[in-house]
Design a protein around this motif. Structure first.
Motif, mmCIF file in Angstrom:
data_model
loop_
_atom_site.group_PDB
_atom_site.id
_atom_site.type_symbol
_atom_site.label_atom_id
_atom_site.label_comp_id
_atom_site.label_asym_id
_atom_site.label_seq_id
_atom_site.Cartn_x
_atom_site.Cartn_y
_atom_site.Cartn_z
ATOM 1 N N PHE A 65 3.864 -0.303 -1.370
ATOM 2 C CA PHE A 65 2.435 -0.115 -1.642
ATOM 3 C C PHE A 65 2.195 0.796 -2.839
ATOM 4 O O PHE A 65 1.068 1.210 -3.081
ATOM 5 C CB PHE A 65 1.727 0.467 -0.428
ATOM 6 N N GLY A 66 3.239 1.120 -3.589
ATOM 7 C CA GLY A 66 3.115 2.017 -4.717
ATOM 8 C C GLY A 66 3.063 3.473 -4.282
ATOM 9 O O GLY A 66 3.325 3.818 -3.124
ATOM 10 N N ASP B 89 0.803 7.410 -4.878
ATOM 11 C CA ASP B 89 -0.481 7.979 -5.303
ATOM 12 C C ASP B 89 -0.271 8.897 -6.503
ATOM 13 O O ASP B 89 0.816 8.946 -7.086
ATOM 14 C CB ASP B 89 -1.150 8.706 -4.140
ATOM 15 N N ASP B 90 -1.288 9.641 -6.881
ATOM 16 C CA ASP B 90 -1.199 10.476 -8.072
ATOM 17 C C ASP B 90 -0.206 11.624 -7.924
ATOM 18 O O ASP B 90 0.234 12.197 -8.926
ATOM 19 C CB ASP B 90 -2.582 11.031 -8.426
ATOM 20 N N LEU B 91 0.159 11.964 -6.694
ATOM 21 C CA LEU B 91 1.143 13.026 -6.454
ATOM 22 C C LEU B 91 2.554 12.473 -6.249
ATOM 23 O O LEU B 91 3.475 13.239 -5.961
ATOM 24 C CB LEU B 91 0.736 13.846 -5.221
ATOM 25 N N GLY B 92 2.701 11.168 -6.337
ATOM 26 C CA GLY B 92 4.007 10.561 -6.136
ATOM 27 C C GLY B 92 4.345 10.321 -4.675
ATOM 28 O O GLY B 92 5.500 10.021 -4.343
ATOM 29 N N GLN B 93 3.364 10.429 -3.791
ATOM 30 C CA GLN B 93 3.599 10.203 -2.365
ATOM 31 C C GLN B 93 3.552 8.714 -2.047
ATOM 32 O O GLN B 93 2.750 7.973 -2.614
ATOM 33 C CB GLN B 93 2.555 10.958 -1.532
ATOM 34 N N ASP B 94 4.412 8.286 -1.145
ATOM 35 C CA ASP B 94 4.530 6.868 -0.823
ATOM 36 C C ASP B 94 3.282 6.379 -0.093
ATOM 37 O O ASP B 94 2.904 6.911 0.959
ATOM 38 C CB ASP B 94 5.768 6.638 0.046
ATOM 39 N N GLN B 95 2.651 5.333 -0.622
ATOM 40 C CA GLN B 95 1.412 4.821 -0.061
ATOM 41 C C GLN B 95 1.625 4.097 1.267
ATOM 42 O O GLN B 95 0.786 4.184 2.161
ATOM 43 C CB GLN B 95 0.745 3.869 -1.063
ATOM 44 N N LEU B 96 2.720 3.357 1.405
ATOM 45 C CA LEU B 96 2.956 2.637 2.650
ATOM 46 C C LEU B 96 3.101 3.600 3.820
ATOM 47 O O LEU B 96 2.509 3.391 4.891
ATOM 48 C CB LEU B 96 4.206 1.766 2.527
ATOM 49 N N ALA B 97 3.870 4.671 3.637
ATOM 50 C CA ALA B 97 4.044 5.653 4.703
ATOM 51 C C ALA B 97 2.713 6.301 5.074
ATOM 52 O O ALA B 97 2.424 6.541 6.255
ATOM 53 C CB ALA B 97 5.050 6.720 4.277
ATOM 54 N N THR C 215 6.861 12.998 -11.104
ATOM 55 C CA THR C 215 7.474 12.050 -12.038
ATOM 56 C C THR C 215 7.287 10.606 -11.587
ATOM 57 O O THR C 215 7.488 9.677 -12.381
ATOM 58 C CB THR C 215 8.972 12.341 -12.201
ATOM 59 N N ARG C 216 6.939 10.401 -10.327
ATOM 60 C CA ARG C 216 6.729 9.057 -9.785
ATOM 61 C C ARG C 216 5.272 8.842 -9.388
ATOM 62 O O ARG C 216 4.959 8.024 -8.525
ATOM 63 C CB ARG C 216 7.641 8.821 -8.578
ATOM 64 N N GLY C 217 4.369 9.579 -10.000
ATOM 65 C CA GLY C 217 2.954 9.480 -9.662
ATOM 66 C C GLY C 217 2.313 8.182 -10.121
ATOM 67 O O GLY C 217 2.591 7.690 -11.220
ATOM 68 N N SER C 218 1.484 7.609 -9.252
ATOM 69 C CA SER C 218 0.687 6.402 -9.545
ATOM 70 C C SER C 218 1.535 5.199 -9.927
ATOM 71 O O SER C 218 1.116 4.364 -10.741
ATOM 72 C CB SER C 218 -0.328 6.691 -10.662
ATOM 73 N N LEU C 219 2.717 5.084 -9.339
ATOM 74 C CA LEU C 219 3.557 3.924 -9.619
ATOM 75 C C LEU C 219 2.994 2.689 -8.924
ATOM 76 O O LEU C 219 2.502 2.772 -7.800
ATOM 77 C CB LEU C 219 4.990 4.167 -9.127
ATOM 78 N N PRO C 220 3.055 1.531 -9.560
ATOM 79 C CA PRO C 220 2.592 0.290 -8.900
ATOM 80 C C PRO C 220 3.546 -0.121 -7.795
ATOM 81 O O PRO C 220 4.659 0.411 -7.680
ATOM 82 C CB PRO C 220 2.586 -0.726 -10.042
ATOM 83 N N PRO C 221 3.136 -1.071 -6.949
ATOM 84 C CA PRO C 221 4.033 -1.539 -5.874
ATOM 85 C C PRO C 221 5.370 -2.027 -6.421
ATOM 86 O O PRO C 221 5.429 -2.716 -7.440
ATOM 87 C CB PRO C 221 3.227 -2.679 -5.232
ATOM 88 N N SER C 222 6.425 -1.657 -5.703
ATOM 89 C CA SER C 222 7.779 -2.044 -6.093
ATOM 90 C C SER C 222 8.629 -2.163 -4.840
ATOM 91 O O SER C 222 8.147 -1.945 -3.722
ATOM 92 C CB SER C 222 8.382 -1.009 -7.053
ATOM 93 N N PHE C 223 9.899 -2.504 -5.015
ATOM 94 C CA PHE C 223 10.777 -2.640 -3.866
ATOM 95 C C PHE C 223 10.973 -1.305 -3.146
ATOM 96 O O PHE C 223 11.005 -1.248 -1.922
ATOM 97 C CB PHE C 223 12.139 -3.199 -4.308
ATOM 98 N N SER C 224 11.108 -0.223 -3.915
ATOM 99 C CA SER C 224 11.310 1.093 -3.298
ATOM 100 C C SER C 224 10.021 1.666 -2.721
ATOM 101 O O SER C 224 10.055 2.455 -1.773
ATOM 102 C CB SER C 224 11.890 2.062 -4.329
ATOM 103 N N HIS C 225 8.875 1.267 -3.275
ATOM 104 C CA HIS C 225 7.557 1.703 -2.776
ATOM 105 C C HIS C 225 6.667 0.471 -2.659
ATOM 106 O O HIS C 225 5.917 0.150 -3.600
ATOM 107 C CB HIS C 225 6.929 2.738 -3.697
#
Length: 290
Positions: free
Chosen positions: A62-63, A65-73, A50-60
């Motif tokens: 670095f946004g 990925d397509d699976l909703g995994q946190d890019q920064l981590a 449900t959170r896949g491919s989200l753009p960068p935000s305060f909670s994520h």
């Protein structure tokens, strides 16, 4: 006590603004990779479609990925692997290059001819096809012995290091050819010192500056090579987020989610550029005549 030569090299290095900038950026990247995960405790493998491919935000930042995994981590975790591969491959390349170059330059004759022709042979090999072939042939065997992650790590490090020692060998050989004609080496021979001791005590300490510069540049080359293998799908397993693997996963989302490729690509770019600036600054500091 710091010698005058060392203090002069440090003074020249401090005057090189790009080298200082490279060292600062590289230090910031290393600190972020190894310290920030203690504060940013988001898991790297938490899937949320449900959170896949989200753009960068305060909670994520670095946004996702397509699976909703946190890019920064994942970028931070991948940085540990990429830097570890770079450092380990550098150690392999420096060890091989220094050993072969020192023996060839010091002993000369048929030994020098044999080792330099071996170096020429390795230089003539097309690196990327050889890398792909060796990894393809031996990846599964090493994974069966040491596990998926460690088997891939060992194979990648050995292959990259074994194909990047040639320039180090040529530099070390050239330096040895000039060092062995100097008076302190002739004096050591005159008092009966054996060749191994002359190499160990008199030759190798004078190669430290050259080795440091070559090592710095070799790390960046190893990171690029590992990222290339991962991008081609022949590196670490899909669940291990190296920078190259993240770029591979992002190639189908460049238009819809460009941040998936932006941040791992930027991490590779800044790390390698910083290492190159640092290596150039060290070379100019230790050998200002060049």
């Amino acid at each position: 006590m710091i010698s005058s030569a060392s203090s002069g090299a440090w003074r020249r290095f401090r005057q090189n603004k790009t080298a200082i900038l490279g060292g600062v950026v590289l230090g910031a990247i290393a600190l972020s990779i190894f310290l920030l995960p203690f504060l940013y405790r988001v898991p790297i493998d938490a899937i949320d479609f449900t959170r896949g491919s989200l753009p960068p935000s305060f909670s994520h930042p670095f946004g996702t990925d397509d699976l909703g995994q946190d890019q920064l981590a994942r970028v931070l975790f991948g940085g540990k692997i990429s830097l570890s591969v770079g450092l380990a491959a550098m150690m392999v390349a420096i060890t091989l290059g220094t050993t072969i170059g020192a023996i060839a330059g010091f002993y000369g004759g048929w030994i020098d001819q044999l080792l330099m022709r071996l170096t020429d042979l390795f230089l003539s090999l097309p690196q990327l096809p050889v890398l792909l072939l060796v990894v393809y042939l031996f990846r599964e065997k090493l994974r069966a012995i040491a596990g998926a992650e460690w088997g891939t790590f060992i194979l990648v490090v050995i292959v990259i290091g074994s194909l990047n020692w040639m320039s180090v060998a040529r530099l070390v050989r050239s330096k040895c050819l000039s060092l062995k004609t100097l008076e302190f080496v002739s004096a050591a021979r005159a008092i009966g010192a054996n060749p191994f001791r002359i190499l160990q005590v008199h030759i190798l300490p004078n190669l430290i500056s050259l080795i440091i510069v070559a090592a710095t540049l070799s790390v960046g080359n190893a990171i690029i090579t590992e990222s290339t293998l991962s991008f081609l799908g022949l590196g670490f397993p899909p669940d291990v987020p190296t920078w190259g693997r993240m770029l591979y996963d992002a190639q189908n989302f460049l238009t819809s989610a460009p941040h998936m490729a932006l941040f791992p690509g930027l991490a590779i770019f800044l790390t390698v550029l910083s290492l190159n600036y640092l290596g150039d600054g060290l070379r100019d500091a230790f050998d200002p005549k060049t």
